[in-house]
Design a protein around this motif. Structure first.
Motif, mmCIF file in Angstrom:
data_model
loop_
_atom_site.group_PDB
_atom_site.id
_atom_site.type_symbol
_atom_site.label_atom_id
_atom_site.label_comp_id
_atom_site.label_asym_id
_atom_site.label_seq_id
_atom_site.Cartn_x
_atom_site.Cartn_y
_atom_site.Cartn_z
ATOM 1 N N LEU A 54 19.526 0.485 -15.075
ATOM 2 C CA LEU A 54 19.396 1.917 -15.358
ATOM 3 C C LEU A 54 20.715 2.639 -15.107
ATOM 4 N N ALA A 55 21.416 2.252 -14.054
ATOM 5 C CA ALA A 55 22.700 2.881 -13.743
ATOM 6 C C ALA A 55 23.741 2.587 -14.816
ATOM 7 N N ALA A 56 23.758 1.344 -15.323
ATOM 8 C CA ALA A 56 24.718 0.976 -16.370
ATOM 9 C C ALA A 56 24.511 1.815 -17.624
ATOM 10 N N LYS A 57 23.260 2.149 -17.902
ATOM 11 C CA LYS A 57 22.948 2.966 -19.066
ATOM 12 C C LYS A 57 23.118 4.466 -18.799
ATOM 13 N N GLY A 58 23.251 4.839 -17.523
ATOM 14 C CA GLY A 58 23.277 6.257 -17.180
ATOM 15 C C GLY A 58 21.900 6.872 -17.349
ATOM 16 N N ARG A 59 20.887 6.118 -16.935
ATOM 17 C CA ARG A 59 19.492 6.483 -17.187
ATOM 18 C C ARG A 59 18.761 6.654 -15.872
ATOM 19 N N GLY A 60 17.896 7.655 -15.767
ATOM 20 C CA GLY A 60 17.158 7.907 -14.545
ATOM 21 C C GLY A 60 15.876 7.101 -14.459
ATOM 22 N N ARG A 61 15.256 7.131 -13.280
ATOM 23 C CA ARG A 61 14.002 6.405 -13.073
ATOM 24 C C ARG A 61 12.852 6.995 -13.893
ATOM 25 N N ASN A 62 13.038 8.231 -14.372
ATOM 26 C CA ASN A 62 12.012 8.846 -15.206
ATOM 27 C C ASN A 62 11.960 8.224 -16.601
ATOM 28 N N MET A 63 12.918 7.339 -16.916
ATOM 29 C CA MET A 63 12.918 6.605 -18.185
ATOM 30 C C MET A 63 12.927 5.111 -17.864
ATOM 31 N N PRO A 64 11.772 4.567 -17.449
ATOM 32 C CA PRO A 64 11.715 3.170 -16.980
ATOM 33 C C PRO A 64 12.045 2.170 -18.071
ATOM 34 N N SER A 65 12.456 0.999 -17.640
ATOM 35 C CA SER A 65 12.852 -0.047 -18.586
ATOM 36 C C SER A 65 11.638 -0.758 -19.161
ATOM 37 N N PRO A 66 11.660 -1.041 -20.464
ATOM 38 C CA PRO A 66 10.650 -1.922 -21.048
ATOM 39 C C PRO A 66 10.842 -3.356 -20.554
ATOM 40 N N VAL A 67 9.869 -4.216 -20.870
ATOM 41 C CA VAL A 67 9.918 -5.620 -20.484
ATOM 42 C C VAL A 67 9.772 -6.487 -21.735
ATOM 43 N N LEU A 68 10.618 -7.512 -21.847
ATOM 44 C CA LEU A 68 10.496 -8.485 -22.921
ATOM 45 C C LEU A 68 9.893 -9.771 -22.372
ATOM 46 N N ALA A 144 21.150 -1.861 -25.364
ATOM 47 C CA ALA A 144 22.412 -2.058 -24.652
ATOM 48 C C ALA A 144 23.432 -0.980 -24.998
ATOM 49 N N ASN A 145 23.050 0.254 -24.704
ATOM 50 C CA ASN A 145 23.940 1.381 -24.961
ATOM 51 C C ASN A 145 23.855 2.364 -23.797
ATOM 52 N N LYS A 146 24.862 3.204 -23.681
ATOM 53 C CA LYS A 146 24.775 4.318 -22.756
ATOM 54 C C LYS A 146 23.711 5.285 -23.275
ATOM 55 N N THR A 147 22.984 5.910 -22.381
ATOM 56 C CA THR A 147 21.963 6.860 -22.792
ATOM 57 C C THR A 147 22.593 7.951 -23.646
ATOM 58 N N GLY A 148 22.034 8.144 -24.833
ATOM 59 C CA GLY A 148 22.587 9.115 -25.777
ATOM 60 C C GLY A 148 23.565 8.514 -26.759
ATOM 61 N N GLY A 149 24.009 7.275 -26.489
ATOM 62 C CA GLY A 149 24.940 6.595 -27.387
ATOM 63 C C GLY A 149 24.202 5.872 -28.500
ATOM 64 N N PRO A 150 24.924 5.386 -29.503
ATOM 65 C CA PRO A 150 24.277 4.696 -30.624
ATOM 66 C C PRO A 150 23.681 3.362 -30.196
ATOM 67 N N SER A 151 22.523 3.038 -30.770
ATOM 68 C CA SER A 151 21.910 1.742 -30.489
ATOM 69 C C SER A 151 22.779 0.637 -31.068
ATOM 70 N N PRO A 152 23.111 -0.397 -30.273
ATOM 71 C CA PRO A 152 24.077 -1.407 -30.715
ATOM 72 C C PRO A 152 23.471 -2.468 -31.625
ATOM 73 N N ALA A 153 24.034 -2.605 -32.814
ATOM 74 C CA ALA A 153 23.591 -3.644 -33.751
ATOM 75 C C ALA A 153 24.407 -4.913 -33.596
ATOM 76 N N THR A 154 25.526 -4.859 -32.843
ATOM 77 C CA THR A 154 26.364 -6.037 -32.625
ATOM 78 C C THR A 154 26.688 -6.160 -31.143
#
Length: 215
Positions: A54-68, A144-154
């Motif tokens: 979450l820290a790497a993405k700049g994302r808070g605990r209010n936006m929890p991570s999905p699970v694969l 695998a992007n910073k929060t607010g950044g473009p979703s990475p296709a590569t």
């Protein structure tokens, strides 16, 4: 220092998957290819690793991570009150671009953020991702992007945004869709589409005709 492996090369793929699994066990972050966009993953049962994600993405605990997960059968140990309609969605669209929000087993010792007793779970349609998941077990994985950044296709897109916060990058080529998964909430009596994405509303309603679209 991050390490990057080209999964199009057989030798590099074997080494990369081994190193990625080792990194996950050490509580480090890994970038992996999926069928939608590149994801950044951590051990779902390691609270410090999930916090680092979450820290790497700049994302808070209010936006929890999905699970694969690497197999639909893994759901039996993760979720509860999973409806017949939910299983029909799994049968129709897994592996693939559909994330399901379900109630997780209350006995699970994990901390994905402020989930309110739920988990967003998906099985990706990508051989590298599935091979890694079958080695590590369920992973907390977010785009695998910073929060607010473009979703990475590569892989390069992901590395540009996350840099040395990630220990291992697995390069599986350009993501097939480059579009985030659709998200359907199956915690209630009627499934609700929370986010439109790789699986269209019409496709979903062919399986669950009473699907509602969230506001």
């Amino acid at each position: 220092m991050s390490r990057r492996y080209d999964c199009a090369d057989a030798g590099d793929r074997v080494t990369g998957l081994r190193e990625a699994a080792s990194a996950i066990r050490r509580g480090e972050l890994v970038v992996l290819p999926t069928d939608t966009v590149y994801g950044v993953g951590a051990d779902a049962f390691n609270a410090e690793a999930v916090a680092a994600l979450l820290a790497a993405k700049g994302r808070g605990r209010n936006m929890p991570s999905p699970v694969l997960v690497g197999s639909p059968t893994t759901l039996h140990g993760l979720v509860t009150d999973f409806s017949e309609q939910a299983w029909e969605l799994v049968d129709a669209f897994w592996p693939g671009g559909l994330t399901l929000v379900a109630r997780h087993q209350p006995s699970l010792r994990w901390d994905l953020g402020e989930t309110r007793g739920t988990v967003a779970v998906r099985m990706p349609l990508h051989p590298v991702a599935i091979e890694l998941l079958n080695s590590t077990g369920p992973l907390a994985v977010s785009s695998a992007n910073k929060t607010g950044g473009p979703s990475p296709a590569t892989c390069e897109d992901a590395e540009y945004q996350l840099g040395d916060a990630v220990a291992v990058y697995l390069n599986g080529g350009r993501a097939e869709h480059g579009q985030s998964s659709s998200i359907v909430d199956v915690t209630g009596k009627v499934p609700v589409l929370l986010r439109a994405g790789a699986v269209g509303v019409e496709q979903l309603r062919e399986v669950v005709p009473d699907l509602e679209v969230g506001s």
